[in-house]
Design an enzyme around this catalytic site. Sequence first.
Site, PDB file in Angstrom:
ATOM      1  N   LYS A 284     -14.563   4.703   2.492  1.00 27.95           N
ATOM      2  CA  LYS A 284     -14.397   3.487   1.696  1.00 27.95           C
ATOM      3  C   LYS A 284     -15.785   2.907   1.384  1.00 27.95           C
ATOM      4  O   LYS A 284     -16.643   2.856   2.257  1.00 27.95           O
ATOM      5  CB  LYS A 284     -13.558   2.495   2.515  1.00 27.95           C
ATOM      6  CG  LYS A 284     -12.806   1.510   1.693  1.00 27.95           C
ATOM      7  CD  LYS A 284     -11.666   0.884   2.477  1.00 27.95           C
ATOM      8  CE  LYS A 284     -11.050  -0.226   1.662  1.00 27.95           C
ATOM      9  NZ  LYS A 284      -9.820  -0.754   2.242  1.00 27.95           N
ATOM     10  N   GLU A 370       5.395  -6.010   7.048  1.00 28.65           N
ATOM     11  CA  GLU A 370       5.839  -7.403   7.138  1.00 28.65           C
ATOM     12  C   GLU A 370       7.228  -7.527   7.763  1.00 28.65           C
ATOM     13  O   GLU A 370       7.495  -8.465   8.527  1.00 28.65           O
ATOM     14  CB  GLU A 370       5.835  -8.051   5.747  1.00 28.65           C
ATOM     15  CG  GLU A 370       4.456  -8.283   5.157  1.00 28.65           C
ATOM     16  CD  GLU A 370       3.802  -7.032   4.585  1.00 28.65           C
ATOM     17  OE1 GLU A 370       4.495  -5.994   4.466  1.00 28.65           O
ATOM     18  OE2 GLU A 370       2.595  -7.089   4.256  1.00 28.65           O
ATOM     19  N   ARG A 398       8.851  -9.360   1.245  1.00 31.15           N
ATOM     20  CA  ARG A 398       9.325  -8.116   1.842  1.00 31.15           C
ATOM     21  C   ARG A 398      10.321  -8.349   2.981  1.00 31.15           C
ATOM     22  O   ARG A 398      11.143  -7.496   3.280  1.00 31.15           O
ATOM     23  CB  ARG A 398       8.134  -7.362   2.450  1.00 31.15           C
ATOM     24  CG  ARG A 398       7.310  -6.585   1.483  1.00 31.15           C
ATOM     25  CD  ARG A 398       8.037  -5.313   1.160  1.00 31.15           C
ATOM     26  NE  ARG A 398       7.530  -4.687  -0.045  1.00 31.15           N
ATOM     27  CZ  ARG A 398       6.606  -3.758  -0.078  1.00 31.15           C
ATOM     28  NH1 ARG A 398       6.088  -3.315   1.035  1.00 31.15           N
ATOM     29  NH2 ARG A 398       6.221  -3.233  -1.219  1.00 31.15           N
TER      30      ARG A 398
HETATM   31  C1  LIG Z   1       3.176  -5.144   1.373  1.00 24.91           C
HETATM   32  C2  LIG Z   1       1.709  -5.452   1.351  1.00 24.91           C
HETATM   33  N1  LIG Z   1       1.124  -5.993   2.441  1.00 24.91           N
HETATM   34  C3  LIG Z   1      -0.184  -6.285   2.430  1.00 24.91           C
HETATM   35  C4  LIG Z   1      -0.949  -6.026   1.342  1.00 24.91           C
HETATM   36  C5  LIG Z   1      -2.423  -6.406   1.313  1.00 24.91           C
HETATM   37  N2  LIG Z   1      -3.266  -5.216   1.219  1.00 24.91           N
HETATM   38  C6  LIG Z   1      -3.798  -4.811   0.049  1.00 24.91           C
HETATM   39  S1  LIG Z   1      -4.657  -3.414   0.180  1.00 24.91           S
HETATM   40  C7  LIG Z   1      -4.380  -3.339   1.843  1.00 24.91           C
HETATM   41  C8  LIG Z   1      -4.943  -2.229   2.641  1.00 24.91           C
HETATM   42  C9  LIG Z   1      -4.626  -0.911   2.029  1.00 24.91           C
HETATM   43  O1  LIG Z   1      -5.163   0.118   2.801  1.00 24.91           O
HETATM   44  P1  LIG Z   1      -4.981   1.585   2.308  1.00 24.91           P
HETATM   45  O2  LIG Z   1      -3.583   1.799   1.849  1.00 24.91           O
HETATM   46  O3  LIG Z   1      -5.491   2.479   3.359  1.00 24.91           O
HETATM   47  O4  LIG Z   1      -5.876   1.663   1.009  1.00 24.91           O
HETATM   48  P2  LIG Z   1      -7.477   1.570   0.914  1.00 24.91           P
HETATM   49  O5  LIG Z   1      -7.784   0.153   0.561  1.00 24.91           O
HETATM   50  O6  LIG Z   1      -8.042   1.975   2.227  1.00 24.91           O
HETATM   51  O7  LIG Z   1      -7.823   2.490  -0.183  1.00 24.91           O
HETATM   52  C10 LIG Z   1      -3.606  -4.413   2.273  1.00 24.91           C
HETATM   53  C11 LIG Z   1      -3.205  -4.674   3.650  1.00 24.91           C
HETATM   54  C12 LIG Z   1      -0.296  -5.466   0.219  1.00 24.91           C
HETATM   55  N3  LIG Z   1      -0.946  -5.204  -0.918  1.00 24.91           N
HETATM   56  N4  LIG Z   1       1.012  -5.178   0.258  1.00 24.91           N
END
Ligand SMILES: Cc1ncc(C[n+]2csc(CCOP(=O)(O)OP(=O)(O)O)c2C)c(N)n1
Length: 629
Positions: A284, A370, A398
């Site tokens: 990342k 969630e 959710r």
């Molecule tokens: C249901 C939900 N919960 C929380 C979030 C907030 N959120 C956005 S991106 C993220 C992390 C995503 O991590 P990953 O899937 O590994 O993607 P990366 O950013 O590492 O590429 C979170 C917790 C969200 N978008 N949707």
Amino acid sequence: MCDILNTINCPQDLKELPRERLQDLAAEIREFLIQSVSQTGGHLAPNLGIVELTLALHRVYDSPRDKIVWDVGHQCYVHKLITGRRDRFGTLRQTGGISGFPKRDESEHDSFGAGHGSTSISAALGMAVARDRQGGSNRVIAVIGDGAMTGGLAMEGLNQAGHIGTDLTVVLNDNGMSISPNVGGVARSLHRLRYDRGYRRAKEHLKGLVTQYDPLGVGSTVLEVLGRVKDGARHLVLPGTLFEAFGLDYIGPVDGHDIEELLRTFELVHDLPGPILVHVHTEKGKGYRPAESNAERFHGVQPFDVETGETVPPSGPGRPYTEIFAEALIELAAEDERIVAITAAMGPGTGLMGFAEAYPDRFFDVGMAEQHAVTFAAGLAAAGLRPVVAIYSTFLQRAYDEVIHDVCLQGLPVTFCLDRAGIVGADGPTHHGVYDLSYMRHFPELVLMAPSDDLEMRDMLMTALRHDGPAAIRYPRSASPGVPIDRPMQLLPIGSARVAREGRDCTLLSIGGLLQEALGAAEILGKQEIQAEVIDARFAKPLDLNTIRESVLKTGVLVTVEENALQGGFGSGVLEMLESAHVSKLVAHRLGLPDIFVEHGDTASLRRRFGLDAASIADVALAHLPGRL
Ligand SMILES: Cc1ncc(C[n+]2csc(CCOP(=O)(O)OP(=O)(O)O)c2C)c(N)n1
């Protein structure tokens, strides 16, 4: 600087680019992203990490015929750049500009809209099944991060994908990070796979096996041969058993920054039948040192200085409600050991990291889950603790059923802290927290509050935690008015409103942070000799019938003000209550968000557009005064 990128206007241009120039293109894209996002703000680190992967996918697959489904969608910038949106990239997340997430009505290449996590596998599977039923032959690819993979919905999708067995590719973009370091058993096993020496030795052993199977080296990479090596041998060395247990073939891990390895992998996978999971390792923030060293801060970032990586701190008198909540929680937890805090992968965003440091064994990051967070809290409460579930308003959607069925129905003392309630600005319709007053107001047993200033935020948290039943506090992303914290927290009488300014000509009844706008409106009206009474409702449930009735019987004109959908919102609740109490002689108008999805843009302009600023509130009140209708 962007010599190659400037020639890429659609995926076909990418396919025509000599293969050896792809790495240079990746470097140009990184530079472009850093410069552009430093101006607009946005999700920088996830996109820097997925450049080569996106190029490889678009090179091998044929979008829009083949469907690429992005999970969460915050990592779709590279995809947008090479699908014809480079020229508009400077408008990213701005009013009227392109969205920071995939949107079906923005491009035929955005096969599925997103913003919330863990949806890609289910949606992609739906598309694959629709393809099969319609006799199509296109490929469908879900791209999901290791963070989003912790959501139950992703597991449900995998479960059905393995069961159906149709052609579907799931690409796991594993960077070890959600927004913060990823948590949980799945994350641990992926981590082991990345760093475990035993595993790496086994992979070397596999190379030996491959040579036996393929002595002439016809297919020279491990991956090419993987598709042909007998299942038994693969099981011996590849710990992809979780995904294989679901019924998917596992391939990987692949170096997500080695474009050649990615291309060879997808060229192989493209023609393999059945559901397949390709596990890709990425970093990342790759290619921008400040983001590499602090991927968490650069996950989503405000405009920043490219040289230093520093963002400009917001100016103004107030503080984020998040911060006020977090401080108050630490104070309350010092006096009550039963208080524990839960986040669903949003520790920093919800302000809970200070709590985590102060009380590490009372803090739980449950991953992007969630629904689980809420029922986990219900269990904690049922067994005597006082859980605080801090979740953004939009993500608690959710867990609607869990809030009703597991918490409210059993009257359990769980405190929900709904951050980012109201308009959130640049993230847009997937992230505006504008439904919570509607979706929580009808739960029996629940006490529902919204603070209008710093002191109220603190008082409400104490009130919620001392209440022997479920309670929720919703507060906005915008800063508080900055009222000095000059007294200890106080318990609020449940269901009590507060008259913030007395008047006789009309009643402005607001909930939450818009109180400041309502008071501003009263000032404007005052200059025209109109005395507006302003009431800070504080509680959306239970509503304060006495205070509200008394005021409207006096003024005869009621304007309700909320940053929530008008449908089923606070104002609807007030009118329902007055109707039940047979208060009928009044002129009423509800201000809030109309029955449309509010687009992304600057919060202040959006508020003005929907009439939620002081001047608009004053205009509406004026228009409803007797003699003016
Ligand atoms: C249901 C939900 N919960 C929380 C979030 C907030 N959120 C956005 S991106 C993220 C992390 C995503 O991590 P990953 O899937 O590994 O993607 P990366 O950013 O590492 O590429 C979170 C917790 C969200 N978008 N949707």
